[in-house]
Scaffold this motif. Structure first.
Motif, PDB file in Angstrom:
ATOM      1  N   THR A 156     -23.654  21.980 -26.711  1.00 18.77           N
ATOM      2  CA  THR A 156     -22.121  21.651 -27.491  1.00 18.77           C
ATOM      3  C   THR A 156     -21.490  23.394 -27.525  1.00 18.77           C
ATOM      4  O   THR A 156     -20.355  23.798 -26.811  1.00 18.77           O
ATOM      5  N   ALA A 157     -22.283  23.626 -28.510  1.00 16.95           N
ATOM      6  CA  ALA A 157     -20.968  23.887 -29.000  1.00 16.95           C
ATOM      7  C   ALA A 157     -21.285  26.336 -28.000  1.00 16.95           C
ATOM      8  O   ALA A 157     -19.667  26.111 -27.927  1.00 16.95           O
ATOM      9  N   ASP A 158     -22.454  26.153 -27.612  1.00 16.94           N
ATOM     10  CA  ASP A 158     -22.182  26.999 -26.623  1.00 16.94           C
ATOM     11  C   ASP A 158     -21.232  27.026 -25.024  1.00 16.94           C
ATOM     12  O   ASP A 158     -20.858  28.149 -24.569  1.00 16.94           O
ATOM     13  N   ASP A 159     -20.972  26.034 -25.409  1.00 16.91           N
ATOM     14  CA  ASP A 159     -19.732  25.595 -23.945  1.00 16.91           C
ATOM     15  C   ASP A 159     -18.735  25.559 -24.049  1.00 16.91           C
ATOM     16  O   ASP A 159     -18.017  25.700 -23.104  1.00 16.91           O
ATOM     17  N   ILE A 160     -18.441  25.337 -25.500  1.00 14.48           N
ATOM     18  CA  ILE A 160     -16.775  25.322 -25.667  1.00 14.48           C
ATOM     19  C   ILE A 160     -16.269  26.774 -25.623  1.00 14.48           C
ATOM     20  O   ILE A 160     -16.777  27.855 -26.020  1.00 14.48           O
ATOM     21  N   PRO A 161     -15.029  27.726 -24.988  1.00 15.82           N
ATOM     22  CA  PRO A 161     -14.314  28.831 -25.158  1.00 15.82           C
ATOM     23  C   PRO A 161     -13.673  29.453 -26.477  1.00 15.82           C
ATOM     24  O   PRO A 161     -13.829  28.804 -27.106  1.00 15.82           O
ATOM     25  N   ILE A 162     -14.444  30.122 -26.417  1.00 14.93           N
ATOM     26  CA  ILE A 162     -14.085  30.686 -27.955  1.00 14.93           C
ATOM     27  C   ILE A 162     -12.871  31.104 -28.140  1.00 14.93           C
ATOM     28  O   ILE A 162     -12.470  30.935 -29.779  1.00 14.93           O
ATOM     29  N   ASN A 163     -12.085  30.829 -27.508  1.00 11.51           N
ATOM     30  CA  ASN A 163     -10.429  30.901 -27.770  1.00 11.51           C
ATOM     31  C   ASN A 163      -9.928  29.175 -28.552  1.00 11.51           C
ATOM     32  O   ASN A 163      -8.907  29.215 -29.085  1.00 11.51           O
ATOM     33  N   MET A 164     -11.194  29.145 -28.287  1.00 11.30           N
ATOM     34  CA  MET A 164     -10.951  27.244 -28.731  1.00 11.30           C
ATOM     35  C   MET A 164     -11.669  26.637 -30.109  1.00 11.30           C
ATOM     36  O   MET A 164     -11.538  26.222 -31.135  1.00 11.30           O
TER      37      MET A 164
ATOM     38  N   SER B  92     -16.351  22.662 -17.826  1.00 12.11           N
ATOM     39  CA  SER B  92     -15.297  22.615 -16.942  1.00 12.11           C
ATOM     40  C   SER B  92     -14.908  20.550 -16.513  1.00 12.11           C
ATOM     41  O   SER B  92     -13.520  20.287 -16.437  1.00 12.11           O
ATOM     42  N   GLU B  93     -15.894  19.701 -17.144  1.00 13.41           N
ATOM     43  CA  GLU B  93     -15.248  18.641 -17.227  1.00 13.41           C
ATOM     44  C   GLU B  93     -14.506  17.857 -17.840  1.00 13.41           C
ATOM     45  O   GLU B  93     -13.237  17.129 -18.475  1.00 13.41           O
ATOM     46  N   VAL B  94     -14.699  19.110 -18.970  1.00 16.88           N
ATOM     47  CA  VAL B  94     -13.752  18.199 -20.411  1.00 16.88           C
ATOM     48  C   VAL B  94     -12.864  19.325 -19.751  1.00 16.88           C
ATOM     49  O   VAL B  94     -11.293  18.061 -20.373  1.00 16.88           O
ATOM     50  N   GLU B  95     -12.107  20.033 -19.093  1.00 17.63           N
ATOM     51  CA  GLU B  95     -10.891  20.578 -19.084  1.00 17.63           C
ATOM     52  C   GLU B  95     -10.348  19.457 -17.808  1.00 17.63           C
ATOM     53  O   GLU B  95      -9.571  18.993 -18.166  1.00 17.63           O
ATOM     54  N   ASP B  96     -11.391  18.960 -17.093  1.00 20.78           N
ATOM     55  CA  ASP B  96     -10.849  17.953 -16.201  1.00 20.78           C
ATOM     56  C   ASP B  96     -10.031  16.644 -16.603  1.00 20.78           C
ATOM     57  O   ASP B  96      -9.373  15.951 -16.201  1.00 20.78           O
ATOM     58  N   ALA B  97     -10.680  16.411 -17.895  1.00 19.90           N
ATOM     59  CA  ALA B  97     -10.710  15.187 -18.596  1.00 19.90           C
ATOM     60  C   ALA B  97      -9.651  15.427 -18.776  1.00 19.90           C
ATOM     61  O   ALA B  97      -8.580  14.550 -18.999  1.00 19.90           O
ATOM     62  N   ILE B  98      -8.960  16.773 -19.310  1.00 22.56           N
ATOM     63  CA  ILE B  98      -7.881  16.779 -20.011  1.00 22.56           C
ATOM     64  C   ILE B  98      -6.928  16.214 -19.149  1.00 22.56           C
ATOM     65  O   ILE B  98      -5.851  16.050 -20.058  1.00 22.56           O
ATOM     66  N   ALA B  99      -7.438  16.913 -18.023  1.00 20.14           N
ATOM     67  CA  ALA B  99      -5.891  17.060 -16.658  1.00 20.14           C
ATOM     68  C   ALA B  99      -5.610  15.544 -16.502  1.00 20.14           C
ATOM     69  O   ALA B  99      -4.318  14.866 -16.625  1.00 20.14           O
ATOM     70  N   GLU B 100      -7.135  14.980 -16.704  1.00 21.61           N
ATOM     71  CA  GLU B 100      -6.142  13.890 -16.339  1.00 21.61           C
ATOM     72  C   GLU B 100      -6.027  12.181 -17.009  1.00 21.61           C
ATOM     73  O   GLU B 100      -5.213  11.705 -16.501  1.00 21.61           O
ATOM     74  N   PHE B 101      -6.268  12.935 -18.639  1.00 16.57           N
ATOM     75  CA  PHE B 101      -5.571  12.420 -19.226  1.00 16.57           C
ATOM     76  C   PHE B 101      -4.200  12.361 -19.878  1.00 16.57           C
ATOM     77  O   PHE B 101      -3.280  11.588 -19.807  1.00 16.57           O
TER      78      PHE B 101
ATOM     79  N   ILE C  10     -17.599  12.367 -22.713  1.00 13.77           N
ATOM     80  CA  ILE C  10     -15.820  12.456 -23.529  1.00 13.77           C
ATOM     81  C   ILE C  10     -15.087  11.629 -23.559  1.00 13.77           C
ATOM     82  O   ILE C  10     -14.289  10.744 -22.945  1.00 13.77           O
ATOM     83  N   SER C  11     -14.721  11.412 -24.985  1.00 17.10           N
ATOM     84  CA  SER C  11     -13.556  10.455 -25.356  1.00 17.10           C
ATOM     85  C   SER C  11     -12.085  11.339 -25.536  1.00 17.10           C
ATOM     86  O   SER C  11     -12.433  12.121 -26.526  1.00 17.10           O
ATOM     87  N   ILE C  12     -11.227  11.485 -25.368  1.00 17.45           N
ATOM     88  CA  ILE C  12      -9.587  11.689 -25.573  1.00 17.45           C
ATOM     89  C   ILE C  12      -9.124  10.731 -26.197  1.00 17.45           C
ATOM     90  O   ILE C  12      -8.851   9.539 -25.556  1.00 17.45           O
ATOM     91  N   PHE C  13      -8.215  11.114 -27.505  1.00 16.93           N
ATOM     92  CA  PHE C  13      -7.055  10.085 -27.664  1.00 16.93           C
ATOM     93  C   PHE C  13      -5.753  10.610 -28.253  1.00 16.93           C
ATOM     94  O   PHE C  13      -5.926  11.984 -28.754  1.00 16.93           O
ATOM     95  N   ARG C  14      -4.771  10.098 -28.701  1.00 19.32           N
ATOM     96  CA  ARG C  14      -3.754  10.596 -29.106  1.00 19.32           C
ATOM     97  C   ARG C  14      -3.344  10.506 -30.425  1.00 19.32           C
ATOM     98  O   ARG C  14      -3.789   9.399 -30.775  1.00 19.32           O
ATOM     99  N   ALA C  15      -3.771  11.397 -31.479  1.00 22.65           N
ATOM    100  CA  ALA C  15      -3.832  10.608 -33.185  1.00 22.65           C
ATOM    101  C   ALA C  15      -2.857   9.382 -33.044  1.00 22.65           C
ATOM    102  O   ALA C  15      -3.511   8.593 -33.593  1.00 22.65           O
ATOM    103  N   SER C  16      -1.197   9.620 -32.799  1.00 22.45           N
ATOM    104  CA  SER C  16      -0.806   8.152 -33.136  1.00 22.45           C
ATOM    105  C   SER C  16      -1.664   7.200 -32.706  1.00 22.45           C
ATOM    106  O   SER C  16      -0.245   5.963 -33.247  1.00 22.45           O
ATOM    107  N   SER C  17      -2.498   7.136 -31.565  1.00 20.58           N
ATOM    108  CA  SER C  17      -2.379   5.276 -31.011  1.00 20.58           C
ATOM    109  C   SER C  17      -4.045   5.078 -31.750  1.00 20.58           C
ATOM    110  O   SER C  17      -4.356   4.104 -30.924  1.00 20.58           O
TER     111      SER C  17
END
Length: 219
Positions: free
Chosen positions: A31-39, A110-119, A173-180
């Motif tokens: 997982t660590a190797d797959d995360i872009p360095i700017n993140m 790239s799957e994480v990016e797609d999930a963020i966009a879909e979210f 992949i799990s994504i949520f808004r902090a307030s939710s």
């Protein structure tokens, strides 16, 4: 696009594991190797394992010490996320939180990016993944004493084509808004959760056999 979205990435990485001892140590690099360095500045590794903390430091990830109350076998994912948000400085109350379990080493960024966009498009409170099931829950019974069984929910359907279409949830992949977060259940979803379909077969590593499959694919 996601560079314009205020977000934090949380990686749960506890020390304990019954199926495969120290599995998160073995899986961390995938997982660590797959995360872009700017993140990297946005990544928080929630761990009670000093070895994993060392690995996180080598990537310049933020380390979130994980107390026993959210590291034992009975602690829910939601309880961990509640603890994390109490101890991470958020940019705003509606910040996007991306949770990445280490047990899915085949997940690509790239799957994480797609999930963020879909979210972002869905307008939902949270996003989880979904995968196809081999057996309909309408054919499954709860085991009772003396060789008996009871329905999980009442129905009198007998034709397969009459069964409602069902799917299995996955924390690939799990994504949520902090307030939710208060509105989500212990498995991180509610009636307004968007379930992203995963087309490929995915391995959720829990045993040495699972890990060997992963290593075999990468060799």
């Amino acid at each position: 696009f996601y560079r314009d979205i205020e977000m934090k990435i949380i990686i749960p990485a506890r020390k304990g594991s019954k199926g495969l001892p120290f599995k998160n140590r073995k899986l961390f690099k995938y997982t660590a190797d797959d995360i872009p360095i700017n993140m990297y500045d946005s990544v928080h590794v929630a761990t009670d394992d000093h070895e994993i903390a060392k690995l996180a430091e080598s990537y310049d990830f933020n380390i979130l010490p994980r107390p026993r109350k959210v590291s034992n076998d009975t602690a829910s994912t939601k309880a961990l996320m509640e603890y994390a948000l109490e101890n991470i400085e958020l940019d705003n109350k509606d910040e996007t939180i991306v949770m990445l379990y280490l047990t899915y080493p085949e997940r690509s960024w790239s799957e994480v990016e797609d999930a963020i966009a879909e979210f972002a498009r869905s307008g939902s409170d949270s996003l989880l993944c979904r995968k196809e099931i081999k057996t309909s829950p309408f054919l499954v019974l709860k085991e009772e004493k003396n060789g008996r069984g009871s329905q999980l929910f009442y129905h009198d359907l007998y034709r397969r084509q009459d069964y409602p279409k069902c799917f299995e949830i996955s924390h690939y992949i799990s994504i949520f808004r902090a307030s939710s977060l208060p509105e989500l259940n212990n498995n991180m979803y509610n009636s307004n959760t968007f379930f992203l379909k995963i087309e490929k077969d995915i391995i959720d590593v829990d045993t040495k056999k699972d890990l060997n499959k992963i290593n075999g694919k990468r060799s």
